[in-house]
Design a protein around this motif. Structure first.
Motif, short mmCIF file in Angstrom:
data_model
loop_
_atom_site.label_atom_id
_atom_site.label_comp_id
_atom_site.label_asym_id
_atom_site.label_seq_id
_atom_site.Cartn_x
_atom_site.Cartn_y
_atom_site.Cartn_z
N GLU A 70 1.48 7.08 -6.59
CA GLU A 70 0.44 8.02 -6.98
C GLU A 70 0.79 9.45 -6.54
O GLU A 70 0.45 10.42 -7.21
CB GLU A 70 -0.91 7.60 -6.39
N SER A 71 1.49 9.58 -5.40
CA SER A 71 1.89 10.90 -4.93
C SER A 71 2.90 11.55 -5.87
O SER A 71 2.93 12.79 -6.00
CB SER A 71 2.48 10.80 -3.52
N LEU A 86 0.83 -1.21 0.00
CA LEU A 86 0.00 0.00 0.00
C LEU A 86 0.87 1.26 0.00
O LEU A 86 0.56 2.24 -0.69
CB LEU A 86 -0.93 0.01 1.22
N LEU A 87 1.95 1.25 0.78
CA LEU A 87 2.86 2.39 0.81
C LEU A 87 3.46 2.65 -0.56
O LEU A 87 3.55 3.80 -1.02
CB LEU A 87 3.98 2.14 1.82
N GLU A 88 3.86 1.57 -1.23
CA GLU A 88 4.45 1.72 -2.56
C GLU A 88 3.45 2.34 -3.52
O GLU A 88 3.78 3.25 -4.28
CB GLU A 88 4.91 0.35 -3.07
N GLY A 89 2.19 1.85 -3.49
CA GLY A 89 1.16 2.43 -4.34
C GLY A 89 0.87 3.87 -4.00
O GLY A 89 0.66 4.72 -4.88
N TYR A 90 0.88 4.17 -2.70
CA TYR A 90 0.61 5.55 -2.24
C TYR A 90 1.69 6.50 -2.76
O TYR A 90 1.39 7.58 -3.30
CB TYR A 90 0.55 5.58 -0.72
N GLY A 92 -0.49 1.27 -9.26
CA GLY A 92 0.87 1.57 -9.70
C GLY A 92 1.93 1.06 -8.75
O GLY A 92 1.67 0.79 -7.57
N ARG A 93 3.16 0.94 -9.26
CA ARG A 93 4.29 0.48 -8.48
C ARG A 93 5.51 1.36 -8.78
O ARG A 93 5.69 1.84 -9.90
CB ARG A 93 4.62 -0.98 -8.82
N LEU A 94 6.33 1.58 -7.78
CA LEU A 94 7.56 2.35 -7.96
C LEU A 94 8.55 1.53 -8.77
O LEU A 94 8.55 0.30 -8.73
CB LEU A 94 8.17 2.67 -6.59
N ASN A 95 9.45 2.21 -9.48
CA ASN A 95 10.52 1.49 -10.15
C ASN A 95 11.60 1.14 -9.14
O ASN A 95 11.54 1.53 -7.97
CB ASN A 95 11.08 2.27 -11.34
#
Length: 336
Positions: A254-255, A247-251, A272-275
């Motif tokens: 999006e931020s 959830l943190l990664e998605g947050y 979405g996911r961070l690279n």
């Protein structure tokens, strides 16, 4: 931001590489190979998903035995009647596959602790199932009721006896054609809690989801075919913390995206996911781990200090009431 070298803490040397804290086939088969280890079929009816997993062989990749596992997933209870119809249909098919008699004697078993809400789905469902074995044959046939007996044997802490031993005595005494056990399960994702009904034609290990390894209830131990019905009601804290990382990664993803940064209000989850570079900078080394390795690391950290808690949702009382009503109403509506 701090970066740590965890060495071999999560490399699988001290634990099963594919260890999973889930009783659900859909989660446990993540590392298995489709069409080699299992076959999968999915049907969608609006928001309700019906998935069938035919496990072809046993493997250290997953804890399940060879057989058929059917999972009915739903987002809420608004389509109560539709969920009930799908449950009845799939359960009827499993019964007919296992027993060829027109009017089989079925022994219903409600596993679990009736005094503990998150473990009470079995006993509470049994309290509402219609037992018909004491009816006259004429009355049962007139209504096309299944010939049913029901019992909630409790747990070893209350009885001092293995549940499987109690059931074997009942099976030997009454000679049922089929045993169907209902129990609470453990999930790996919080989104599955009280939102999945799983059925199988294999049987069940009472308490296995929370680490209580009791004798299994199966055709091999009972001498008659066994079906199992389960609902995930709890999650291990290690799985929940891993979900929080997702959830943190998605947050954060999006931020960082101006087009989604202004979204407000309740939502199901972040997209979405961070690279790889972003995960390392924002979430550190733990953020770099796969979900399975993250859960393994958390297990290794928590188990030695006896903090491997099992948790349920804050509305578990409502969920158990609705699910026991859903299961019992569906079962009582079934005819042979």
């Amino acid at each position: 931001l701090y970066f740590f070298n965890f060495g071999n803490a999560y490399n699988g040397e001290n634990m099963n590489k594919y260890y999973t804290r889930s009783d659900l086939a859909i989660e446990s088969l993540a590392y298995a190979t489709q069409d080699k280890d299992y076959k999968h079929h999915q049907k969608q009816d609006g928001d309700i998903s019906i998935e069938t997993f035919e496990i072809l062989q046993t493997s250290p990749l997953y804890p399940h035995d060879i057989g058929k596992y059917i999972e009915i997933s739903f987002p809420d209870y608004q389509d109560f009647e539709k969920i009930s119809q799908h449950f009845q249909k799939q359960l009827s098919l499993l019964i007919k596959e296992k027993v060829k008699k027109i009017d089989p004697l079925i022994l219903w078993i409600g596993l679990g602790n009736s005094t503990l809400t998150s473990d009470a789905i079995g006993p509470r469902t049994l309290n509402q199932i219609r037992a018909t074995h004491h009816y006259s044959i004429e009355e049962r046939h007139r209504h096309q009721y299944y010939d049913t007996m029901c019992i909630a044997p409790g747990v070893m802490a209350h009885t001092g006896m293995e549940t499987a031993d109690l059931l074997l005595a009942l099976v030997q005494e009454f000679q049922p054609d089929l045993v169907i056990a209902i129990d609470a399960l453990c999930a790996q994702s919080y989104e599955k809690i009280c939102r999945v009904i799983q059925m199988n034609n294999v049987g069940i290990y009472p308490g296995s989801g929370i680490g209580n390894h009791r004798k299994n209830i199966s055709e091999a131990t009972m001498g008659v075919p066994v079906l199992a019905i389960g609902v995930p009601t709890v999650i291990h804290v290690s799985s929940l913390v891993s979900d929080v990382y997702n959830l943190l990664e998605g947050y954060f993803k999006e931020s960082l995206d101006p087009s989604t940064a202004l979204k407000v209000g309740k939502r199901k989850r972040y997209e979405g996911r961070l690279n790889e570079v972003q995960r390392r900078l924002i979430l550190g080394e733990i953020g770099q781990l796969s979900e399975q390795k993250r859960i393994q690391l958390l297990n290794e950290v928590l188990n030695p200090i006896e903090n491997q808690f099992v948790m349920s949702d804050k509305q578990i009382d409502f969920d158990i009431e609705m699910l026991s009503k859903l299961l019992s109403t569906s079962i009582n509506s079934m005819t042979y």
